[in-house]
Each structure stands twice: as structure tokens, then as C-alpha cells.
Scaffold this motif. Sequence first.
Motif, short mmCIF file in Angstrom:
data_model
loop_
_atom_site.label_atom_id
_atom_site.label_comp_id
_atom_site.label_asym_id
_atom_site.label_seq_id
_atom_site.Cartn_x
_atom_site.Cartn_y
_atom_site.Cartn_z
N VAL A 139 0.93 -1.15 -0.07
CA VAL A 139 -0.19 0.02 -0.01
C VAL A 139 0.82 1.24 0.02
N ALA A 140 1.15 1.95 -1.17
CA ALA A 140 1.93 3.07 -1.21
C ALA A 140 0.98 4.15 -1.19
N SER A 141 1.16 5.35 -2.09
CA SER A 141 0.20 6.41 -2.22
C SER A 141 0.48 7.08 -3.52
N VAL A 142 -0.56 8.00 -3.88
CA VAL A 142 0.14 8.88 -5.09
C VAL A 142 0.99 9.98 -4.49
N ALA A 143 0.99 10.04 -3.17
CA ALA A 143 2.27 10.93 -2.51
C ALA A 143 3.44 10.55 -3.21
N GLY A 144 3.77 9.17 -3.50
CA GLY A 144 4.96 8.71 -4.06
C GLY A 144 5.36 9.22 -5.54
N PHE A 145 4.44 9.92 -6.22
CA PHE A 145 4.81 10.52 -7.54
C PHE A 145 4.85 12.05 -7.20
N ILE A 146 5.02 12.55 -5.99
CA ILE A 146 4.97 14.00 -5.58
C ILE A 146 6.12 14.23 -4.50
N SER A 147 7.01 15.35 -4.81
CA SER A 147 8.03 15.63 -3.90
C SER A 147 7.42 16.37 -2.61
N ARG A 148 7.36 15.54 -1.41
CA ARG A 148 6.81 16.08 -0.32
C ARG A 148 7.55 15.16 0.87
N LYS B 223 7.04 6.42 0.08
CA LYS B 223 6.23 5.77 -0.92
C LYS B 223 6.52 5.55 -2.30
N SER B 224 7.50 6.53 -2.72
CA SER B 224 8.12 6.54 -3.93
C SER B 224 8.98 5.08 -3.86
N TRP B 225 9.81 5.01 -2.90
CA TRP B 225 10.47 3.97 -2.67
C TRP B 225 9.63 2.58 -2.94
N LEU B 226 8.62 2.36 -2.25
CA LEU B 226 7.64 1.23 -2.47
C LEU B 226 7.09 1.06 -3.71
N ILE B 227 6.85 2.24 -4.56
CA ILE B 227 6.23 2.25 -5.91
C ILE B 227 7.37 1.73 -6.97
N GLY B 228 8.82 2.20 -6.60
CA GLY B 228 9.83 1.98 -7.58
C GLY B 228 10.26 0.25 -7.39
N PRO C 142 -3.71 4.85 -3.58
CA PRO C 142 -4.58 5.83 -3.58
C PRO C 142 -4.33 7.16 -3.17
N GLY C 143 -5.27 8.00 -3.47
CA GLY C 143 -5.24 9.61 -3.05
C GLY C 143 -5.74 9.63 -1.61
N PHE C 144 -6.40 10.62 -1.34
CA PHE C 144 -6.98 10.97 0.00
C PHE C 144 -8.16 10.13 0.13
N THR C 145 -8.02 9.20 1.34
CA THR C 145 -9.20 8.21 1.37
C THR C 145 -9.72 8.45 2.82
N HIS C 146 -11.00 8.16 2.83
CA HIS C 146 -11.60 8.25 4.21
C HIS C 146 -11.30 6.80 5.04
N ALA D 133 0.81 19.86 -2.66
CA ALA D 133 0.81 18.69 -1.68
C ALA D 133 0.66 19.33 -0.25
N ARG D 134 1.65 20.41 -0.16
CA ARG D 134 1.56 20.82 1.29
C ARG D 134 0.20 21.09 1.84
N ARG D 135 -0.90 21.22 1.04
CA ARG D 135 -2.13 21.41 1.56
C ARG D 135 -2.64 20.27 2.44
N GLY D 136 -2.20 19.15 2.12
CA GLY D 136 -2.65 17.99 3.08
C GLY D 136 -1.87 16.83 2.82
N ARG D 137 -2.30 15.88 3.43
CA ARG D 137 -1.39 14.23 3.29
C ARG D 137 -2.20 13.35 2.86
N VAL D 138 -1.68 12.82 1.69
CA VAL D 138 -2.36 11.81 0.86
C VAL D 138 -2.20 10.34 1.47
#
Length: 253
Positions: free
Chosen positions: A135-144, A151-156, A177-181, A248-253
Motif C-alpha cells: 500500500v503506497a500512495s499517490v504521494a509517491g509521485f510527488i516531492s513532499r 512511498k516512492s521507494w515502495l512504488i519503484g 490511493p489518494g485521499f481516502t476516508h 501537496a503541502r495542503r494536506g497528506r495523501v
Amino acid sequence: MPVALITGASAGLGAEFARQLAAKRADLVLVARSADDLEQLATRLRAEYGVAAEVIVADLAVEADVARVAARISDAEDPIDLLINNAGFGLPLQFADNDIDDEVRHLRVHVEASMRLMHAGIRAMRGRGGRIINVASVAGFISRSTYSACKSWLIGFSRWANAEYIRDGVTVTAVCPGFTHTTFHERMGLAPGHEGIPTLMWLNADDVVREGLRDAARGRAVSIPSLRYKIIVALTRVLPASLTSGVARRGRV
């Protein structure tokens, strides 16, 4: 029956993975730090679906606990068919403001524990077949910060491992996933809605898990639930990092 081992199974996506797999009549090995929550979930799934549900209480920031879970994965007498590396947590502050020991623990859970459990899983599954979901995150595609880096490591690594070990009957899928309830943001100390993210951007846990399981069954290396997040990830490939990291600084995915 197939057997699935799920880390971080006591709540959120981990509990939803457990529920959907139990509904498919898979037996379960549930791993998390909270004994009470795990036992309650196991009891409920046994009663509702008639499946076996083993409980392992473990903190994946502790090396000895990771070793115990890896040993269970390696047990040839009671093999694991599906490993889901879901355990994880976020940190509420920017890197320089967080305690470095918290950052190290964060790295151990997201990267080191996942790597060790993948190592055990691939060794046990080679030749007979099996699946691993990270379980990674779309955050893995964004520098943050370090969450994004983990998460980028997990994806790669999932991409590489899927290509390398599919010939041995083992597939590895990073679900992003992105932001998830879930309770993820609340455990970080953030009130619901704190991030100011539009309602449209939020996903439901059951949809994320359903699509992730489907993509894993198809042998895909990366699963990005929902069309809107597929589009966002595609845009990250062409937009400057300064722009995507600012958003991305607006929140955490």
C-alpha cells in the motif's frame, strides 16, 4: 483456502482488505500493534464469514517483531498466498520540525519492514506462486518530505520486483490511493476536514481495496484507484516539482 497476511490490519485500509478477502472466503493472518482491536476484528470476521483469522500483535518499528512476522510468512507448513504490506503512519509536521527518532521509526515501518516482509514473501512464494500488495500512495509521485520518499521507494521497488519475479509466479503490486476516508489523518492529530481538500478528491476505502485487489489479480505493478487520481499522476510527469510539492503541502495523501 488461500491465506492472506495483512499488516496494519486493525483499522482503515487494512481492516477493509481483511473484510473483502474474508468475503471471498480467504483465511487471514492479521498483524497490528493493537491486540484488542485485532481480536475484535478477527472475532467479527470469523462469525460473519466462517474463515480462520489468526492474530499477531507486532510493532513493525521493532526489529524483533518484524522478524516474528517474517517467520510466519516463511512457514512452509502453513503458507501465505497473499502478503499485504499496509502498516504505516504519517507525521504531522515538516521534516525539520519532527523529532528525528519519529522520522527514523517512520522509515523503518514504511520501508525497512516492508522490504523484510517482501523478502520473506518472495522467498516463500517462488515456484509455487503468490501475490504481494504494497500500500503506497499517490504521494509517491510527488516531492513532499519523507512520507513521499517512502512511498516512492515502495512504488519503484514494486515495479522492479513485479518484473523480476513474475517468471517465478510471484506478482508485486503497489496500490496508490489518494485521499481516502480512514482514520489515517485523525491518528496524525488532524481533525477531519483539516486539510481543506475538496470532497471530490476523497475516495472510499472499499473502492480503493476492491480496485487494488483486482489490479493485483491482473498482475499489474502499479494500481491507482479512480480515474481522477490516474489523471493527477499523469500530470505529475509534466508539471514542475515546485508546483506539485506546493499543492501537496495542503494536506497528506
